[in-house]
Design a protein around this motif. Structure first.
Motif, PDB file in Angstrom:
ATOM      1  N   ASP A   1       0.871  -1.177   0.000  1.00 23.41           N
ATOM      2  CA  ASP A   1       0.000   0.000   0.000  1.00 23.41           C
ATOM      3  C   ASP A   1       0.910   1.230   0.000  1.00 23.41           C
ATOM      4  O   ASP A   1       1.216   1.799   1.050  1.00 23.41           O
ATOM      5  CB  ASP A   1      -0.915   0.011   1.226  1.00 23.41           C
ATOM      6  CG  ASP A   1      -2.022   1.044   1.109  1.00 23.41           C
ATOM      7  OD1 ASP A   1      -1.884   1.958   0.273  1.00 23.41           O
ATOM      8  OD2 ASP A   1      -3.023   0.939   1.847  1.00 23.41           O
TER       9      ASP A   1
ATOM     10  N   ALA B   1     -10.376  -9.212   5.754  1.00 21.55           N
ATOM     11  CA  ALA B   1     -10.738  -7.795   5.767  1.00 21.55           C
ATOM     12  C   ALA B   1      -9.661  -6.965   6.471  1.00 21.55           C
ATOM     13  O   ALA B   1      -9.358  -5.840   6.057  1.00 21.55           O
ATOM     14  CB  ALA B   1     -12.091  -7.601   6.451  1.00 21.55           C
TER      15      ALA B   1
ATOM     16  N   THR C   1      -6.635  -6.529   4.079  1.00 16.62           N
ATOM     17  CA  THR C   1      -6.855  -5.554   3.007  1.00 16.62           C
ATOM     18  C   THR C   1      -7.189  -4.162   3.540  1.00 16.62           C
ATOM     19  O   THR C   1      -7.596  -3.290   2.770  1.00 16.62           O
ATOM     20  CB  THR C   1      -7.996  -6.038   2.090  1.00 16.62           C
ATOM     21  OG1 THR C   1      -9.165  -6.316   2.887  1.00 16.62           O
ATOM     22  CG2 THR C   1      -7.579  -7.302   1.347  1.00 16.62           C
ATOM     23  N   ASP C   2      -7.036  -3.959   4.844  1.00 18.61           N
ATOM     24  CA  ASP C   2      -7.229  -2.658   5.485  1.00 18.61           C
ATOM     25  C   ASP C   2      -8.678  -2.195   5.439  1.00 18.61           C
ATOM     26  O   ASP C   2      -8.957  -0.993   5.444  1.00 18.61           O
ATOM     27  CB  ASP C   2      -6.317  -1.609   4.835  1.00 18.61           C
ATOM     28  CG  ASP C   2      -6.011  -0.452   5.770  1.00 18.61           C
ATOM     29  OD1 ASP C   2      -6.106  -0.646   6.996  1.00 18.61           O
ATOM     30  OD2 ASP C   2      -5.691   0.647   5.289  1.00 18.61           O
ATOM     31  N   ARG C   3      -9.622  -3.140   5.392  1.00 20.67           N
ATOM     32  CA  ARG C   3     -11.039  -2.779   5.438  1.00 20.67           C
ATOM     33  C   ARG C   3     -11.588  -2.829   6.851  1.00 20.67           C
ATOM     34  O   ARG C   3     -12.732  -2.428   7.084  1.00 20.67           O
ATOM     35  CB  ARG C   3     -11.844  -3.719   4.530  1.00 20.67           C
ATOM     36  CG  ARG C   3     -11.602  -3.464   3.046  1.00 20.67           C
ATOM     37  CD  ARG C   3     -12.395  -4.392   2.159  1.00 20.67           C
ATOM     38  NE  ARG C   3     -11.846  -5.741   2.136  1.00 20.67           N
ATOM     39  CZ  ARG C   3     -12.524  -6.850   2.384  1.00 20.67           C
ATOM     40  NH1 ARG C   3     -13.806  -6.777   2.706  1.00 20.67           N
ATOM     41  NH2 ARG C   3     -11.947  -8.020   2.316  1.00 20.67           N
ATOM     42  N   SER C   4     -10.793  -3.297   7.808  1.00 24.62           N
ATOM     43  CA  SER C   4     -11.173  -3.275   9.217  1.00 24.62           C
ATOM     44  C   SER C   4      -9.904  -3.231  10.054  1.00 24.62           C
ATOM     45  O   SER C   4      -8.806  -3.548   9.560  1.00 24.62           O
ATOM     46  CB  SER C   4     -12.031  -4.496   9.583  1.00 24.62           C
ATOM     47  OG  SER C   4     -11.278  -5.688   9.457  1.00 24.62           O
TER      48      SER C   4
END
Length: 385
Positions: A137, A360, A363-366
């Motif tokens: 990222d 999650a 992938t940095d969604r939580s």
């Protein structure tokens, strides 16, 4: 003789013979005298011009940097062609194209290590001994690792329920990639495959790596380093002391493969996965170090030849820059997991719904959450080196 006709003149310091000068010096004694008659004035000294030398040094530095960049690229490119040829067409068709450069766009890479090689007992082996996703990222200067335990039971396309490490044995890298994508639901942009023997070559090419061993290890007896059966029978297994240790390719490979620590029977295959992440991170550290960068025009090809990858030379150099800039203190180390069980006489891990939450986090969604205490097979993520 009248005083005005005396042929000498009295000075404070004594007599000075000769004709009395008809003119007097009118120059300021604090200033240098003007050149006398018959002497030519000195030409003024030219002022130094340091700016010219600074400009020359800057131009020379630019030339050296350009030569280094071109040499590095050509050296890496010399090994990329063969590395690209080793990736099956069935793998490339499954990869998702990025919308942007690797230095600016989040990218997911599958790193697959197989237990094949030239050593005795491995000739027909082709299972995935190490399965890991690496996510970059660049915008947040963050890296994330997701280890998938080799004993995790999954639905392998066209084969049914089996351990995920068997996918590579059944259908090669293409089937292994399909199994990982079906399990995680993630798009994969690139792949890097390496077998154990070539893994050693890669680490030796960078001069070895430094690993911080968290606790002392004595392994079971595998891959005996001695040539005779009698000497191997006396051998007690591999030993690793606690603390930072420099490892060549052979020892780093052994360290990443240890499944049983005889000094700590409570360790599981998840500790092994953590060691594999350590080795991958340490290898990337060494590949992107200043020392390796200076030698890149000479060793770039050696670093790439042990791999099978779809990454181009330009993308590999971008990946090195992204890793160099990343804050390793904020790196995310995740693992999938579940409940241990015995199915059909073999030990497996049955996945749980918590794996969805861990993906999650990866992938940095939580927000990342560590595995619950007291549950050695549970999934979760840890932050830091």
């Amino acid at each position: 003789m009248p005083a005005q006709d005396k042929p000498y003149r009295v000075y404070r310091g004594g007599r000075a013979k000769g004709r009395v000068p008809l003119t007097r010096h009118t120059s300021d004694p604090r200033k240098p005298d003007s050149p006398g008659p018959g002497t030519s004035p000195k030409s003024p000294r030219k002022p130094r011009r340091p700016g010219r030398w600074i400009a020359l040094g800057f131009v020379l530095l630019v030339v050296l940097l350009v030569a280094w960049a071109v040499g590095s690229y050509l050296s890496v490119a010399s090994g990329v062609s063969a590395a690209n040829d080793r990736v099956p067409a069935g793998v490339e068709r499954q990869l998702t194209k990025r919308d942007g450069l690797l230095v600016s766009t989040p990218t997911t890479i599958l790193v697959l290590g197989t237990d094949g090689g030239d050593r005795a007992g491995r000739e027909s082996a082709n299972r995935s001994d190490s399965i890991m996703l690496l996510r970059t990222d660049p915008g947040k200067r963050r890296l994330a690792y997701l280890s998938i335990p080799r004993d995790l039971q999954v639905e392998i396309p066209e084969y049914g329920l089996a351990k995920i490490n068997a996918a590579n044995q059944f259908g090669g890298p293409a089937l292994a990639l399909r199994a990982v994508k079906d399990l995680t639901g993630l798009d994969v942009n690139h792949v890097v495959f390496v077998d154990f023997d070539r893994f050693e070559e890669l680490i030796d090419a960078v001069g070895g790596i430094d690993i911080s061993v968290p606790r002392a290890i004595r392994s079971n007896r595998f891959d005996c380093p001695y040539k005779t059966a009698a000497r191997c029978a006396q051998w007690q297994g591999w030993r690793f002391e606690r603390g930072v240790q420099h490892m060549d390719g052979r020892r780093a490979l052994v360290y990443s493969r240890i499944r049983h620590n005889l000094l700590n029977p409570a360790e599981t295959d998840f500790d092994r996965a953590r060691r594999q992440q350590q080795v991958v991170a340490a290898t990337l550290d060494k590949v992107t170090s200043a020392g390796t960068a200076l030698r890149l025009p000479f060793v770039g090809g050696d670093l790439v030849r042990p791999l099978a990858t779809d990454l181009t030379a330009w993308e590999l150099m971008q990946l090195g820059w992204v890793y160099f800039r990343a804050d390793t203190g904020r790196a995310l180390h995740c693992r999938l997991g579940g409940d241990p069980a015995t199915v059909g006489g073999e030990s497996v891990i049955l996945g749980t719904e918590d794996n969805v939450s861990t993906v999650a986090m990866f992938t940095d969604r939580s927000a990342p959450l560590p595995p619950p205490r007291g549950q050695p097979y549970a999934p979760g993520c840890l932050v830091g080196d």
